[in-house]
Structures are given as structure tokens and as C-alpha cells.
Design an enzyme around this catalytic site. Structure first.
Site, PDB file in Angstrom:
ATOM      1  N   ARG A 165      65.576  37.521  62.944  1.00 41.12           N
ATOM      2  CA  ARG A 165      65.015  38.879  62.861  1.00 41.12           C
ATOM      3  C   ARG A 165      66.051  39.968  63.188  1.00 41.12           C
ATOM      4  NH1 ARG A 165      61.607  36.186  60.839  1.00 41.12           N
ATOM      5  NH2 ARG A 165      59.362  36.578  60.894  1.00 41.12           N
ATOM      6  N   SER A 242      53.914  40.566  62.460  1.00 33.38           N
ATOM      7  CA  SER A 242      54.158  40.218  63.874  1.00 33.38           C
ATOM      8  C   SER A 242      54.623  41.475  64.604  1.00 33.38           C
ATOM      9  CB  SER A 242      55.252  39.163  63.985  1.00 33.38           C
ATOM     10  OG  SER A 242      54.883  37.988  63.321  1.00 33.38           O
ATOM     11  N   GLU A 344      59.031  43.813  67.149  1.00 32.48           N
ATOM     12  CA  GLU A 344      59.632  43.353  65.884  1.00 32.48           C
ATOM     13  C   GLU A 344      59.730  44.508  64.891  1.00 32.48           C
ATOM     14  OE1 GLU A 344      60.305  41.608  62.084  1.00 32.48           O
ATOM     15  OE2 GLU A 344      58.452  42.590  62.638  1.00 32.48           O
TER      16      GLU A 344
HETATM   17  N1  EPU Z   1      49.831  30.783  68.215  1.00 24.20           N
HETATM   18  C1  EPU Z   1      48.844  31.028  69.137  1.00 24.20           C
HETATM   19  N2  EPU Z   1      47.958  32.014  68.863  1.00 24.20           N
HETATM   20  C2  EPU Z   1      47.996  32.739  67.746  1.00 24.20           C
HETATM   21  C3  EPU Z   1      48.987  32.483  66.805  1.00 24.20           C
HETATM   22  C4  EPU Z   1      49.916  31.505  67.055  1.00 24.20           C
HETATM   23  O1  EPU Z   1      48.775  30.393  70.165  1.00 24.20           O
HETATM   24  O2  EPU Z   1      47.136  33.626  67.604  1.00 24.20           O
HETATM   25  C5  EPU Z   1      50.817  29.720  68.498  1.00 24.20           C
HETATM   26  C6  EPU Z   1      50.416  28.412  67.958  1.00 24.20           C
HETATM   27  O3  EPU Z   1      50.816  27.430  68.893  1.00 24.20           O
HETATM   28  C7  EPU Z   1      51.224  28.277  66.690  1.00 24.20           C
HETATM   29  C8  EPU Z   1      52.488  29.006  67.060  1.00 24.20           C
HETATM   30  O4  EPU Z   1      52.032  30.054  67.896  1.00 24.20           O
HETATM   31  O5  EPU Z   1      51.449  26.956  66.366  1.00 24.20           O
HETATM   32  C9  EPU Z   1      53.260  29.571  65.877  1.00 24.20           C
HETATM   33  O6  EPU Z   1      52.404  30.434  65.123  1.00 24.20           O
HETATM   34  P1  EPU Z   1      52.730  30.841  63.611  1.00 24.20           P
HETATM   35  O7  EPU Z   1      53.026  29.615  62.820  1.00 24.20           O
HETATM   36  O8  EPU Z   1      51.672  31.731  63.103  1.00 24.20           O
HETATM   37  O9  EPU Z   1      54.104  31.600  63.707  1.00 24.20           O
HETATM   38  P2  EPU Z   1      54.571  32.809  64.612  1.00 24.20           P
HETATM   39  O10 EPU Z   1      55.729  32.305  65.395  1.00 24.20           O
HETATM   40  O11 EPU Z   1      53.472  33.429  65.350  1.00 24.20           O
HETATM   41  C10 EPU Z   1      56.358  33.549  62.872  1.00 24.20           C
HETATM   42  C11 EPU Z   1      56.853  34.824  62.275  1.00 24.20           C
HETATM   43  C12 EPU Z   1      55.928  35.289  61.155  1.00 24.20           C
HETATM   44  C13 EPU Z   1      55.869  34.187  60.113  1.00 24.20           C
HETATM   45  C14 EPU Z   1      55.353  32.901  60.773  1.00 24.20           C
HETATM   46  C15 EPU Z   1      55.378  31.734  59.829  1.00 24.20           C
HETATM   47  C16 EPU Z   1      58.046  36.024  64.001  1.00 24.20           C
HETATM   48  C17 EPU Z   1      58.030  37.186  64.940  1.00 24.20           C
HETATM   49  N3  EPU Z   1      56.946  35.850  63.286  1.00 24.20           N
HETATM   50  O12 EPU Z   1      55.113  33.835  63.508  1.00 24.20           O
HETATM   51  O13 EPU Z   1      56.503  36.437  60.571  1.00 24.20           O
HETATM   52  O14 EPU Z   1      55.026  34.538  59.039  1.00 24.20           O
HETATM   53  O15 EPU Z   1      56.227  32.564  61.879  1.00 24.20           O
HETATM   54  O16 EPU Z   1      56.692  31.353  59.619  1.00 24.20           O
HETATM   55  O17 EPU Z   1      59.036  35.322  63.926  1.00 24.20           O
HETATM   56  C18 EPU Z   1      56.514  38.816  60.739  1.00 24.20           C
HETATM   57  O18 EPU Z   1      57.679  38.744  61.139  1.00 24.20           O
HETATM   58  O19 EPU Z   1      55.953  39.943  60.581  1.00 24.20           O
HETATM   59  C19 EPU Z   1      55.777  37.606  60.454  1.00 24.20           C
HETATM   60  C20 EPU Z   1      54.507  37.622  60.093  1.00 24.20           C
END
Ligand code: EPU
Length: 352
Positions: A165, A242, A344
């Protein structure tokens, strides 16, 4: 070139927040973009370059200066060698249209980045990434107007300093991105699937490949379930995606977070190449007491009901309310786990 004075910015952002700009200039040709920026710089006026407004938090006071809105369009194949095709997209091209076109043409490398709002010119800024891919892997050059040198430059990937990022462009106003060239692979299948949730949804092993269109549509479906695909019928999508980056901590900090989180069940931890560990901000936020749907004072800014990492405008919120909620979450996570979350999206006239 279209010019509007005292232009409301909220409708140009996916959060639907922010005051007005003194002047809004919409540019449809690269030359106009460069001329507009050059002119503002000569007048010494403040400048904000706007793409799709999907990663922006603009203050209620708006922007005292000129906003240049990129609306240049176009995709072109520039070269093809050893199965690698170079495709150049103008900055104002919608990112998701570019992904769809690549998949339709049997070009692999960006299929996991389907369904992301915003324009091509913005993706190098924070090295957009999702589901195991990021744009820094496929970008070969960024064409930009360099405001310090006052000329157009072609920056090779090495000059872009892509990281999680982050890039050489983020937080700096020096370069106005005009177009981006990607090296895509001619192949009917995706790159190796590197995201557990995606491999499960596709029913393929991690590290295996899958047909491009299957990956594209599966990613869009996963994003939709999380409220991460713009949809006027879904209030959870009135967000900037995010709101916080996932924190990256040292091995010793990981141990202290684990100790504080020991009653919370298994904590997601992703090892980084440099020996540090990425934590899940969404997980930390929920365990710090901010459940999905948690609303701030007044109830108009709230955590998305589908994903704890997205903050949403439920209708009629102000930037002040949204940022107050974000601070409360940051402070709550710090008090509970000793980790400081960082924003972010890009903040304009505001800070966390
Ligand atoms: N989780 C929770 N609660 C939630 C959501 C997630 O506990 O409400 C935990 C779960 O354990 C889950 C883990 O977080 O397994 C990871 O969640 P997710 O796969 O949704 O990924 P993220 O890390 O929350 C990142 C990116 C997203 C991207 C997704 C998928 C960042 C800041 N965000 O989110 O990017 O779509 O992975 O790759 O790195 C963005 O940057 O705007 C964005 C949407």
C-alpha cells in the site's frame, strides 16, 4: 477542458463526503492535464489531482485551490514479446474496465484486482492490491508530469518503490500520473492463486491456476459480499474501501500482541518476506469492541455491516463524524492490543 467554480466534491468521492473546491477542471486529454497543472503551478495555487475519488477523505471545508479531475481515456497495446504483452492505459480509464478488457483478451496478471473502484492513474499511488496480486508486480512504466522538473517523465518500475500500500508517489505531490504501462502474460489462466479465501472459493489448491474469467468473477463475488464493490443499492459500499492498512509488526511485537489477544481465539498472522508479520486490522478492530455495524456519535458514520475494516457514510454524515469514528477505533485498538492503525485512504485537509 471543463471548468466549474465552487464545485462540490462530495459527489465525486465514493464516501460522498467533503466540501467544495475553489475550481474544478476536468481534463480529457493528456495535454490539457499537463497544461492545467503547469498553469496552477505558475500561479502558485494549491492543486489536488482527482481520479475516481474512491480512496479519498476530503475535509468538510473542502479544498481551497484547483482540483484537476482526470478524464483521459484509452487502452493501447504497445509491444508483444515472448508471451508478454505491454498494455498502456490512460490515467482516467476506469480500473475495472481495464481488468475486464485484459481478461477478455486472455491477458493474465490483474484478474485478482477485479471489482476495485477508481481509475488507472490512482493504482500506482498506494500499489493497489487484493487477493494475492498487486499492481506493482505488473507495472513496467508510469508516465507522469514531473512538477519539479516541469516535464513529462517515464518512470521505470524500479523508480516507483512499490511496497505494501505504498509507492514513491504516495504522500508526495511531485508527479501527476498520466498513463500506466503493464506487462501482462498471454495465458488463458490466472497467475498462481495465493490467497486462501480465493483458492477455497475457486476450489483449486493454493499455488494452482484457474481460468481467467472464473478468477475475475469469483473475486467480484467475494468483494461484493464484503461490500467492496460500488453499488448504489448497498449502503455498505458508501466507503473508501479498507479504511486502515493492515499493521506490520516485528517478531517481538507479535508476541506482545498475541499475549494480549490470547483469549480471542486464533489470530490471523501473515509472515512478510522481511521477517516481520502482517496482522489483520479488521480482526483487531472487531476484537477491540467495534463490531460490524458499530456507529459513531450521531449514527451517520458507521463501521460497514459486512467488513470491520471499512467505514461508511450511512447518509448525511460529515467528514468530521467519520474521522471522529476512525480516531475512536484507532485509539480503542491501541488501548486493547498496543498496535496503532494508520489510515489507508489519502486525507485532504484532515488528519487522523
Ligand atoms: N476479518 C475480521 N473481520 C472482518 C473482516 C476481516 O475479523 O470484518 C479478519 C478475518 O480473519 C479475515 C482477515 O481479517 O480472514 C482478512 O480479511 P480480508 O480477506 O477481507 O482482507 P483484509 O486484510 O481485511 C485486504 C485489503 C483489501 C483487499 C482484501 C482482499 C488492506 C488494507 N486491505 O483486506 O483491500 O480487498 O485484503 O485481498 O490491505 C482496500 O485496500 O481498500 C481493500 C479493500
Amino acid at each position: 477542458m471543463r471548468v466549474v467554480h465552487n464545485a462540490p466534491l462530495a459527489p465525486l468521492t465514493t464516501l460522498r463526503l467533503g466540501g467544495s473546491a475553489t475550481r474544478l477542471v476536468t481534463v480529457e486529454r493528456e495535454r490539457d492535464a499537463v497544461d492545467a497543472v503547469r498553469e496552477e503551478d505558475e500561479r502558485g495555487e494549491a492543486l489536488l489531482v482527482l481520479g475516481g475519488g474512491s480512496n479519498l477523505v476530503i475535509s468538510d471545508a473542502g479544498f481551497a485551490g484547483t482540483v484537476v479531475r482526470m478524464a483521459t481515456r484509452g487502452l493501447a497495446r504497445s509491444s508483444e514479446r515472448a508471451g508478454r504483452v505491454h498494455v498502456t492505459a490512460e490515467a482516467g480509464e476506469p480500473w475495472d474496465d481495464f481488468v475486464t478488457a485484459a481478461v477478455e483478451e486472455g491477458l493474465s496478471g490483474v484478474e485478482c484486482l477485479a471489482g476495485i473502484p477508481g481509475l488507472v492513474g490512482a493504482v500506482p499511488m498506494q500499489n493497489v492490491g487484493a487477493y494475492g496480486q498487486d499492481v506493482g508486480e505488473t507495472i513496467v512504466t508510469v508516465r507522469a508530469y514531473d512538477r519539479a522538473r516541469r516535464e513529462i517523465v517515464e518512470l521505470p518500475r524500479e523508480a516507483c518503490a512499490f511496497a505494501y500500500r505504498s509507492s514513491a508517489f504516495r504522500g508526495k505531490d511531485r508527479h501527476v500520473i498520466l498513463s500506466v504501462t503493464f506487462a501482462l502474460e498471454k495465458r488463458a489462466e490466472s497467475g498462481p492463486i495465493r490467497y486462501a479465501e480465493l483458492s477455497r472459493a475457486l476450489a483449486v489448491a493454493e499455488g494452482a491456476r484457474a481460468p481467467l474469467e472464473a478468477v475475475r468473477s469469483t473475486v467480484v463475488a467475494l468483494r461484493r459480499k464484503k461490500g467492496m464493490v460500488l453499488d448504489p443499492a448497498d449502503p455498505d459500499t458508501t466507503s473508501a474501501g479498507s479504511f486502515f492498512t493492515n499493521p506490520i509488526v516485528s517478531a517481538s511485537d507479535l508476541e506482545s500482541v498475541r499475549a494480549l489477544a490470547r483469549d480471542e481465539g486464533p489470530m490471523p498472522v501473515f509472515p512478510e518476506l522481511d521477517g516481520r508479520f502482517k496482522l489483520s486490522a479488521g480482526w483487531l478492530i472487531e476484537r477491540a469492541g467495534f463490531a460490524k455495524g458499530f456507529a459513531g456519535e450521531g449514527g451517520r458514520a458507521a463501521v460497514s455491516s459486512k467488513h470491520a475494516l471499512a467505514l461508511t457514510n450511512r447518509g448525511g454524515a460529515t467528514t468530521r463524524e467519520l474521522v471522529a469514528l476512525a480516531r475512536r477505533i484507532r485509539d480503542g485498538v491501541r488501548a486493547r492490543f498496543g498496535v496503532t492503525l494508520e489510515n489507508e485512504p489519502v486525507f485532504v485537509g484532515e488528519r487522523l
